[in-house]
Write a protein that holds these residues in place. Structure first.
Motif, mmCIF file in Angstrom:
data_model
loop_
_atom_site.group_PDB
_atom_site.id
_atom_site.type_symbol
_atom_site.label_atom_id
_atom_site.label_comp_id
_atom_site.label_asym_id
_atom_site.label_seq_id
_atom_site.Cartn_x
_atom_site.Cartn_y
_atom_site.Cartn_z
ATOM 1 N N VAL A 177 -21.863 -25.971 62.067
ATOM 2 C CA VAL A 177 -22.088 -24.708 62.787
ATOM 3 C C VAL A 177 -21.532 -23.536 61.978
ATOM 4 C CG1 VAL A 177 -22.226 -25.697 65.102
ATOM 5 C CG2 VAL A 177 -19.989 -25.117 64.154
ATOM 6 N N ASN A 178 -21.477 -23.731 60.677
ATOM 7 C CA ASN A 178 -20.855 -22.748 59.789
ATOM 8 C C ASN A 178 -21.515 -21.372 59.858
ATOM 9 O OD1 ASN A 178 -19.041 -21.992 57.519
ATOM 10 N ND2 ASN A 178 -20.985 -21.827 56.418
ATOM 11 N N GLU A 179 -22.844 -21.337 59.911
ATOM 12 C CA GLU A 179 -23.532 -20.034 59.905
ATOM 13 C C GLU A 179 -23.199 -19.226 61.157
ATOM 14 O OE1 GLU A 179 -27.606 -19.789 58.396
ATOM 15 O OE2 GLU A 179 -27.485 -21.929 57.974
ATOM 16 N N PHE A 180 -23.151 -19.889 62.280
ATOM 17 C CA PHE A 180 -22.800 -19.233 63.538
ATOM 18 C C PHE A 180 -21.344 -18.781 63.523
ATOM 19 C CE2 PHE A 180 -21.114 -19.967 67.945
ATOM 20 C CZ PHE A 180 -21.668 -18.839 68.522
ATOM 21 N N ILE A 181 -20.456 -19.679 63.124
ATOM 22 C CA ILE A 181 -19.029 -19.370 63.083
ATOM 23 C C ILE A 181 -18.742 -18.215 62.129
ATOM 24 C CG2 ILE A 181 -16.738 -20.235 62.454
ATOM 25 C CD1 ILE A 181 -17.755 -21.404 65.035
ATOM 26 N N THR A 182 -19.389 -18.224 60.972
ATOM 27 C CA THR A 182 -19.179 -17.167 59.980
ATOM 28 C C THR A 182 -19.510 -15.803 60.548
ATOM 29 O OG1 THR A 182 -19.586 -18.647 58.098
ATOM 30 C CG2 THR A 182 -19.883 -16.279 57.718
ATOM 31 N N GLU A 183 -20.627 -15.691 61.253
ATOM 32 C CA GLU A 183 -21.028 -14.394 61.806
ATOM 33 C C GLU A 183 -20.086 -13.946 62.924
ATOM 34 O OE1 GLU A 183 -23.081 -12.385 60.438
ATOM 35 O OE2 GLU A 183 -23.613 -13.887 58.930
ATOM 36 N N ILE A 184 -19.574 -14.894 63.708
ATOM 37 C CA ILE A 184 -18.592 -14.529 64.730
ATOM 38 C C ILE A 184 -17.309 -14.049 64.059
ATOM 39 C CG2 ILE A 184 -17.126 -15.421 66.585
ATOM 40 C CD1 ILE A 184 -19.947 -15.031 67.504
ATOM 41 N N MET A 185 -16.927 -14.695 62.967
ATOM 42 C CA MET A 185 -15.748 -14.261 62.199
ATOM 43 C C MET A 185 -15.934 -12.841 61.677
ATOM 44 S SD MET A 185 -14.465 -17.469 59.864
ATOM 45 C CE MET A 185 -13.402 -18.752 60.546
ATOM 46 N N VAL A 186 -17.125 -12.568 61.142
ATOM 47 C CA VAL A 186 -17.434 -11.233 60.619
ATOM 48 C C VAL A 186 -17.325 -10.208 61.743
ATOM 49 C CG1 VAL A 186 -19.281 -9.760 59.694
ATOM 50 C CG2 VAL A 186 -18.895 -12.041 58.725
ATOM 51 N N PHE A 187 -17.849 -10.549 62.902
ATOM 52 C CA PHE A 187 -17.769 -9.642 64.056
ATOM 53 C C PHE A 187 -16.318 -9.315 64.378
ATOM 54 C CE2 PHE A 187 -16.692 -9.839 68.595
ATOM 55 C CZ PHE A 187 -17.096 -8.564 68.964
ATOM 56 N N PHE A 188 -15.472 -10.342 64.484
ATOM 57 C CA PHE A 188 -14.060 -10.111 64.810
ATOM 58 C C PHE A 188 -13.371 -9.295 63.712
ATOM 59 C CE2 PHE A 188 -14.193 -14.075 67.583
ATOM 60 C CZ PHE A 188 -14.072 -13.361 68.762
ATOM 61 N N ASP A 189 -13.602 -9.655 62.459
ATOM 62 C CA ASP A 189 -12.959 -8.950 61.342
ATOM 63 C C ASP A 189 -13.343 -7.479 61.316
ATOM 64 O OD1 ASP A 189 -11.687 -11.240 60.521
ATOM 65 O OD2 ASP A 189 -13.081 -11.697 58.898
ATOM 66 N N ASP A 190 -14.624 -7.202 61.499
ATOM 67 C CA ASP A 190 -15.091 -5.814 61.507
ATOM 68 C C ASP A 190 -14.450 -5.027 62.650
ATOM 69 O OD1 ASP A 190 -16.669 -6.362 59.332
ATOM 70 O OD2 ASP A 190 -18.574 -6.388 60.438
ATOM 71 N N GLY A 191 -14.326 -5.676 63.795
ATOM 72 C CA GLY A 191 -13.727 -5.008 64.947
ATOM 73 C C GLY A 191 -12.260 -4.700 64.741
ATOM 74 N N VAL A 192 -11.546 -5.619 64.089
ATOM 75 C CA VAL A 192 -10.120 -5.401 63.799
ATOM 76 C C VAL A 192 -9.960 -4.277 62.787
ATOM 77 C CG1 VAL A 192 -8.058 -6.419 62.761
ATOM 78 C CG2 VAL A 192 -9.418 -7.752 64.380
ATOM 79 N N VAL A 193 -10.767 -4.303 61.731
ATOM 80 C CA VAL A 193 -10.702 -3.262 60.695
ATOM 81 C C VAL A 193 -10.999 -1.886 61.292
ATOM 82 C CG1 VAL A 193 -11.819 -2.376 58.603
ATOM 83 C CG2 VAL A 193 -11.249 -4.801 58.772
ATOM 84 N N ALA A 194 -11.925 -1.839 62.234
ATOM 85 C CA ALA A 194 -12.290 -0.563 62.871
ATOM 86 C C ALA A 194 -11.242 -0.126 63.888
ATOM 87 C CB ALA A 194 -13.649 -0.688 63.548
ATOM 88 N N GLY A 195 -10.262 -0.980 64.152
ATOM 89 C CA GLY A 195 -9.228 -0.645 65.134
ATOM 90 C C GLY A 195 -9.691 -0.790 66.567
ATOM 91 N N GLU A 196 -10.828 -1.471 66.767
ATOM 92 C CA GLU A 196 -11.391 -1.616 68.113
ATOM 93 C C GLU A 196 -10.977 -2.922 68.787
ATOM 94 O OE1 GLU A 196 -15.479 0.882 67.076
ATOM 95 O OE2 GLU A 196 -15.478 -1.303 66.995
ATOM 96 N N LEU A 197 -10.677 -3.942 67.987
ATOM 97 C CA LEU A 197 -10.257 -5.235 68.518
ATOM 98 C C LEU A 197 -8.863 -5.558 68.011
ATOM 99 C CD1 LEU A 197 -13.507 -7.364 67.963
ATOM 100 C CD2 LEU A 197 -12.858 -6.030 69.979
ATOM 101 N N LYS A 198 -8.077 -6.245 68.848
ATOM 102 C CA LYS A 198 -6.722 -6.580 68.420
ATOM 103 C C LYS A 198 -6.745 -7.713 67.405
ATOM 104 C CE LYS A 198 -5.902 -9.320 72.625
ATOM 105 N NZ LYS A 198 -5.107 -9.383 73.865
ATOM 106 N N ASN A 199 -5.798 -7.654 66.489
ATOM 107 C CA ASN A 199 -5.688 -8.672 65.447
ATOM 108 C C ASN A 199 -5.003 -9.895 66.033
ATOM 109 O OD1 ASN A 199 -5.648 -10.011 63.047
ATOM 110 N ND2 ASN A 199 -4.222 -8.649 62.009
ATOM 111 N N GLN A 200 -5.735 -10.992 66.142
ATOM 112 C CA GLN A 200 -5.167 -12.206 66.721
ATOM 113 C C GLN A 200 -5.764 -13.424 66.037
ATOM 114 O OE1 GLN A 200 -6.687 -13.394 70.697
ATOM 115 N NE2 GLN A 200 -7.848 -11.478 70.671
ATOM 116 N N ASP A 201 -5.213 -14.578 66.336
ATOM 117 C CA ASP A 201 -5.716 -15.823 65.786
ATOM 118 C C ASP A 201 -7.200 -15.974 66.115
ATOM 119 O OD1 ASP A 201 -5.264 -18.717 64.793
ATOM 120 O OD2 ASP A 201 -6.148 -18.982 66.785
ATOM 121 N N PHE A 202 -8.005 -16.307 65.111
ATOM 122 C CA PHE A 202 -9.449 -16.388 65.300
ATOM 123 C C PHE A 202 -9.831 -17.373 66.393
ATOM 124 C CE2 PHE A 202 -13.303 -18.880 64.363
ATOM 125 C CZ PHE A 202 -14.253 -17.910 64.629
#
Length: 205
Positions: free
Chosen positions: A126-151
């Motif tokens: 399920v790597n392709e799905f997981i990778t895109e969810i990771m990208v979503f979380f990372d982008d949100g953290v970088v933008a300051g919109e999501l809290k930085n937490q364990d994936f």
């Protein structure tokens, strides 16, 4: 692989998904799948040497499908709150239009891990799905919109909401159509994942 052979492979995957959803994974045989596609079992074995290998290819297919849909969201100009809503829409839409996909993910992949021991260890398939969810979380953290937490904590929360609602819908427990819950579920996920403003943190101390 030629286009014709690839198309045949996808037809086998889709046919198998329907039978697994209606008859169950363990009670469905390779000959059953072959008959549903008007092909011989021997010919089907030319594509997939066993039902377990077919199951692994199915989960890769589902991962690629969902991953591609979420990649479009990640590449959009939406903010994190809007992206969450769009991802929820995609998942619920898939559950309504391609219910066999989500059913396989929830009932076979997550519940029959022995089928995926060799070749699909961990989250390889399920790597392709997981990778895109990771990208979503990372982008949100970088933008300051999501809290930085364990994936995995964030991922578990996100998928818990989605999987739970789809399960309830599949069991015909929900009093309203699945799409009617998009706004509430999206807001719940966003509120659980959003970054808390520093001023709010100070006021709570």
């Amino acid at each position: 692989m030629s286009d014709r052979k690839e198309q045949r492979k996808i037809a086998i995957i889709k046919g198998a998904l329907k039978l697994f959803a209606s008859k169950g994974f363990y009670t469905t045989t390779i000959p059953d799948i072959a008959r549903s596609l008007d092909m011989s079992a021997g010919n089907l074995y030319n594509y997939f040497k066993s039902k377990d290998l077919l199951a692994q290819e199915i989960i890769r297919y589902i991962s690629a499908y969902l991953g591609a849909r979420i990649r479009e969201v990640n590449e959009s100009a939406l903010n994190s709150r809007e992206k969450i809503r769009r991802i929820v829409e995609i998942y619920f839409e898939t559950a309504e239009k391609e219910p066999e996909m989500i059913d396989f993910f929830l009932r076979v992949y997550l519940s029959n891990r022995e089928v995926f021991k060799e070749g699909c260890e961990g989250m390889i398939c399920v790597n392709e799905f997981i990778t895109e969810i990771m990208v979503f979380f990372d982008d949100g953290v970088v933008a300051g919109e999501l809290k930085n937490q364990d994936f995995f904590s964030a991922f578990g929360l996100f998928m818990g909401y989605l999987g739970g609602m789809v399960f309830l819908n599949g069991e015909h427990i929900l009093p309203r159509p699945l799409e009617a819950y998009i706004d509430d579920i999206s807001e719940n996920i966003y509120n659980a994942l959003r970054a808390v403003p520093s001023t709010q943190v100070k006021s709570e101390e």
